[in-house]
Scaffold this motif. Sequence first.
Motif, short mmCIF file in Angstrom:
data_model
loop_
_atom_site.label_atom_id
_atom_site.label_comp_id
_atom_site.label_asym_id
_atom_site.label_seq_id
_atom_site.Cartn_x
_atom_site.Cartn_y
_atom_site.Cartn_z
N ALA A 1 -0.66 -7.46 1.63
CA ALA A 1 -0.38 -6.89 0.31
C ALA A 1 -0.16 -7.98 -0.73
N LYS A 2 -0.55 -7.66 -1.96
CA LYS A 2 -0.30 -8.53 -3.10
C LYS A 2 0.61 -7.80 -4.09
N LEU A 3 1.18 -8.57 -5.00
CA LEU A 3 2.09 -7.98 -5.98
C LEU A 3 1.40 -6.88 -6.79
N GLU A 4 0.12 -7.11 -7.10
CA GLU A 4 -0.60 -6.15 -7.94
C GLU A 4 -0.96 -4.85 -7.21
N ASP A 5 -0.63 -4.79 -5.92
CA ASP A 5 -0.86 -3.54 -5.19
C ASP A 5 0.28 -2.54 -5.41
N SER A 6 1.31 -2.97 -6.09
CA SER A 6 2.41 -2.04 -6.40
C SER A 6 1.87 -0.88 -7.22
N ALA A 7 2.03 0.31 -6.70
CA ALA A 7 1.43 1.49 -7.32
C ALA A 7 1.85 2.71 -6.51
N VAL A 8 1.45 3.87 -7.02
CA VAL A 8 1.58 5.10 -6.24
C VAL A 8 0.22 5.37 -5.63
N TYR A 9 0.20 5.64 -4.33
CA TYR A 9 -1.03 5.95 -3.63
C TYR A 9 -1.06 7.45 -3.36
N GLU B 1 -0.22 28.65 1.57
CA GLU B 1 -1.04 27.51 2.02
C GLU B 1 -0.21 26.23 1.87
N ALA B 2 -0.08 25.46 2.95
CA ALA B 2 0.65 24.21 2.87
C ALA B 2 -0.14 23.24 2.02
N GLY B 3 0.59 22.33 1.34
CA GLY B 3 -0.07 21.37 0.47
C GLY B 3 -0.52 20.15 1.23
N VAL B 4 -0.90 19.13 0.48
CA VAL B 4 -1.30 17.86 1.07
C VAL B 4 -0.02 17.08 1.38
N ALA B 5 0.12 16.66 2.62
CA ALA B 5 1.31 15.95 3.04
C ALA B 5 1.05 14.45 3.09
N GLN B 6 1.99 13.68 2.56
CA GLN B 6 1.87 12.24 2.61
C GLN B 6 3.18 11.63 3.09
N SER B 7 3.07 10.52 3.78
CA SER B 7 4.26 9.77 4.15
C SER B 7 3.90 8.29 4.28
N PRO B 8 4.88 7.39 4.09
CA PRO B 8 6.22 7.69 3.62
C PRO B 8 6.22 8.02 2.12
N ARG B 9 7.34 8.40 1.62
CA ARG B 9 7.46 8.72 0.21
C ARG B 9 7.61 7.44 -0.61
N TYR B 10 8.34 6.49 -0.08
CA TYR B 10 8.55 5.20 -0.73
C TYR B 10 8.42 4.10 0.31
N LYS B 11 7.97 2.93 -0.17
CA LYS B 11 7.86 1.78 0.71
C LYS B 11 8.02 0.52 -0.11
N ILE B 12 8.88 -0.37 0.37
CA ILE B 12 9.05 -1.67 -0.28
C ILE B 12 8.73 -2.73 0.76
N ILE B 13 7.81 -3.63 0.42
CA ILE B 13 7.44 -4.70 1.34
C ILE B 13 7.33 -6.00 0.57
N GLU B 14 7.33 -7.09 1.31
CA GLU B 14 7.12 -8.39 0.68
C GLU B 14 5.62 -8.68 0.65
N LYS B 15 5.23 -9.49 -0.33
CA LYS B 15 3.81 -9.85 -0.41
C LYS B 15 3.38 -10.52 0.90
N ARG B 16 2.13 -10.28 1.22
CA ARG B 16 1.50 -10.78 2.44
C ARG B 16 1.84 -9.94 3.68
N GLN B 17 2.74 -9.00 3.55
CA GLN B 17 2.99 -8.08 4.67
C GLN B 17 1.93 -7.00 4.69
N SER B 18 1.94 -6.22 5.74
CA SER B 18 1.00 -5.12 5.90
C SER B 18 1.74 -3.80 5.72
N VAL B 19 0.99 -2.79 5.33
CA VAL B 19 1.58 -1.46 5.15
C VAL B 19 0.52 -0.41 5.40
N ALA B 20 0.96 0.75 5.87
CA ALA B 20 0.03 1.85 6.11
C ALA B 20 0.61 3.15 5.57
#
Lengths: 114, 114
Positions: A82-90, A1-20
């Motif tokens: 995005a804000k600085l405090e959003d830095s985390a693993v999702y 059984e395949a697992g749960v797939a997520q992407s991207p693995r890593y992302k670095i953005i500046e505050k106020r930018q958007s990310v998905a």
Amino acid sequence: EAGVAQSPRYKIIEKRQSVAFWCNPISGHATLYWYQQILGQGPKLLIQFQNNGVVDDSQLPKDRFSAERLKGVDSTLKIQPAKLEDSAVYLCASSPRDRAYGYTFGSGTRLTVV
Amino acid sequence: AQKVTQAQTEISVVEKEDVTLDCVYETRDTTYYLFWYKQPPSGELVFLIRRNSFDEQNEISGRYSWNFQKSTSSFNFTITASQVVDSAVYFCALSDLTGNQFYFGTGTSLTVIP
């Protein structure tokens, strides 16, 4: 059984930018979850989907976070701006209808906001 | 209120030593589930065990064993003859019987030194 797939693995953005982030759950799993895990803490539930409907989004900061699960399969989580405090693993997780058996988690997306 | 406490933030042991990870919980529910998850450096959360609140039998699975004591609201996890591959962060979690309310502890980081 395949697992749960997520992407991207890593992302670095500046505050106020958007990310998905993208998640593909285990085939047939009706329930999908997004968790936020800040460094040194346990995961915190952001949103829970049952098929393509939202079951619980009480801890989702709706002024900047949004999530959707079209067709009851894949899901995307967006942060804008995005804000600085959003830095985390999702982490994305999925489970069959019997949710109390615990979830299967993906490897997560590590977001760094600078 | 629902709460899971893992008082041990970090533990280091030498390979082949036994180690016990503590978990204390609080819940207003009379029936509930308790879980342990392992988070290796790769990031995904790996399900280890689920225990019903009405089943207080201890469980052993290979080198892993779990001691559930409802009287003290504890669900401790012991690794016997630890190995380097056991190095990870271990999370204890609590949920109601529907699995909808799922609370993680803050985790215990275990390092097994060769």
